[in-house]
Design an enzyme around this catalytic site. Structure first.
Site, short mmCIF file in Angstrom:
data_model
loop_
_atom_site.label_atom_id
_atom_site.label_comp_id
_atom_site.label_asym_id
_atom_site.label_seq_id
_atom_site.Cartn_x
_atom_site.Cartn_y
_atom_site.Cartn_z
N ASP A 129 -60.56 -14.84 -33.95
CA ASP A 129 -59.46 -13.92 -34.24
C ASP A 129 -59.66 -13.32 -35.63
OD1 ASP A 129 -56.56 -12.92 -34.29
OD2 ASP A 129 -56.59 -14.06 -32.43
N HIS A 163 -52.51 -12.09 -37.35
CA HIS A 163 -52.62 -12.33 -35.91
C HIS A 163 -53.22 -13.71 -35.62
CE1 HIS A 163 -54.19 -11.75 -31.76
NE2 HIS A 163 -53.17 -10.91 -31.63
N ASN A 254 -52.83 -6.12 -22.76
CA ASN A 254 -51.48 -5.57 -22.82
C ASN A 254 -51.40 -4.17 -22.23
OD1 ASN A 254 -50.75 -7.93 -24.20
ND2 ASN A 254 -51.17 -6.99 -26.19
N SER A 321 -51.78 -11.98 -26.22
CA SER A 321 -52.39 -12.72 -27.33
C SER A 321 -51.59 -13.96 -27.66
CB SER A 321 -52.45 -11.83 -28.58
OG SER A 321 -53.49 -10.91 -28.51
#
Length: 376
Positions: A129, A163, A254, A321
């Site tokens: 990430d 994130h 998404n 996520s």
């Protein structure tokens, strides 16, 4: 003479109510609890001089010249200005520290599994990430790697985006009475920075992160990232990780629509060797943004997910996520409880024990369930 006496009597009558009222006002003056420290032995005579009575003394300490008192504001100010008094502090209220259990953790039976003693101990989870804030009060990061060489991004413990820290908290936020609780709080977290601080990266970077995970004996890879274009090399690396015994968990994407009738799962989630995770809300309804299609394998909470963000902070995010690390955390719990399972057997077990939710193109096998998998 009588006239004078009458006048004096009238004056006394006029004064009496005023005196009585003033006395009542003193009695009714609010008192608060204070800690008073003398700069020598505690002097009860000094306290008495300020109108402190025996019933105002809540406790006299022995190791230090400190007395717990109930005082009016005026008494406290007076004592504070006296040369024999070192400190006058209001007795502040304290409460037990508390942590929040985000709804998704219990929704996947994470807390039930923890109550049964399953915390993911010893399982290594690589979070590919934006990095992880390794100094966060709620995270214990065991190591990591950055695929970047520039000074802004070469430290995997520098998450300038937030994130990755959020994803990490869902996997393994500590059970430490602060912040939030993760699915598998004793999991060994590894920060593998494949996305820069602006949240972008490349397939080559992801491949490098996967390679590092294989070389460093990770057990689970979580990839809350993806793109719309396939890559044979990225697929080869995803397949290699799976062949080497790692469980590969990835966000489905998404790009869903309200009807959920398109094939929109991104890569690497779409590769057969990865578990593509869809997002559901608290009512087990697919989030409208959650990608759909035949590659969707399993579902997890992904709406209004509270977790850690850099700087010892916390925030709520939406997205697949956020769903993917729920599955990674459950995988860690189950694998720690059943260490003899292969990654293939673990993957099949998670699917077999998932709670069915409906259309497999939207939900896959259904909602991942930790304790059910452990108990089967």
């Amino acid at each position: 003479m009588k006239k004078i006496m009458v006048i004096l009597s009238a004056l006394v009558l006029l004064l009496m109510p005023l005196q009585t009222g003033f006395a009542e006002e003193v009695k009714l003056e609010a008192k608060s609890d204070y800690l008073v420290k003398f700069n020598g032995p505690a002097d009860q005579g000094l306290l008495n001089a300020f109108g402190v009575e025996d019933h105002d003394v809540n406790h006299t300490f022995e190791k230090l010249p400190v007395v717990a008192l109930s005082l009016t504001e005026g008494q406290a100010k007076g004592l504070l200005n006296h040369p024999q008094i070192e400190a006058v502090e209001q007795d502040a209220e304290v409460q037990a520290f508390a942590q929040t259990t985000p709804w998704g953790i219990s929704h996947v039976q994470g807390t039930e599994a923890q109550d049964a003693g399953h915390t993911g101990n010893g399982v290594k989870v690589a979070v590919l990430d934006t990095g992880i804030d390794c100094s966060h009060e709620d995270l214990n990061v065991s190591g990591g790697h950055s695929v970047f060489t520039d000074s802004a991004n070469n430290d995997p413990c520098n998450d300038g985006n937030g994130h990755g820290t959020h994803v990490a908290g869902t996997v393994a936020a500590l059970d430490n009475n602060v912040g939030v609780l993760g699915v598998a709080p004793q999991t060994d977290l590894y920060a593998v920075k494949v996305l820069s601080n602006d949240g972008s990266g490349s397939y080559s970077g992801i491949a490098e992160g996967i390679e590092w995970s294989i070389q460093n004996d990770m057990d689970v890879i979580n990839m809350s990232l993806g793109g719309s274009q396939s890559s044979s090399i990225l697929e080869d690396y995803t397949n290699l990780a799976y062949e080497e015994g790692l469980l590969v968990v990835a966000a489905a994407g998404n790009d869903g629509n309200r009807g959920g009738n398109n094939d929109t799962v991104g890569y690497p989630a779409k590769y057969e060797s990865a578990m593509a995770v869809a997002a559901v809300d608290e009512n087990n309804q697919r989030a409208t943004f959650s990608s759909t299609g035949p590659a969707v394998e399993i579902s997890a909470p992904g709406v209004n997910i509270l977790s850690s963000v850099p700087g010892n902070n916390y925030d709520s995010y939406n997205g697949t996520s956020m769903a993917s690390p729920h599955v990674a955390g459950v995988a860690a719990q189950v694998w720690a409880a059943k260490p003899d399972l292969t990654n293939v057997e673990l993957r099949n077990l998670l699917n077999d024990t998932a709670q069915p939710l409906g259309d497999s193109n939207k939900y896959g096998s259904g909602l991942v369930q930790s304790l059910d998998a452990i108990n089967q």
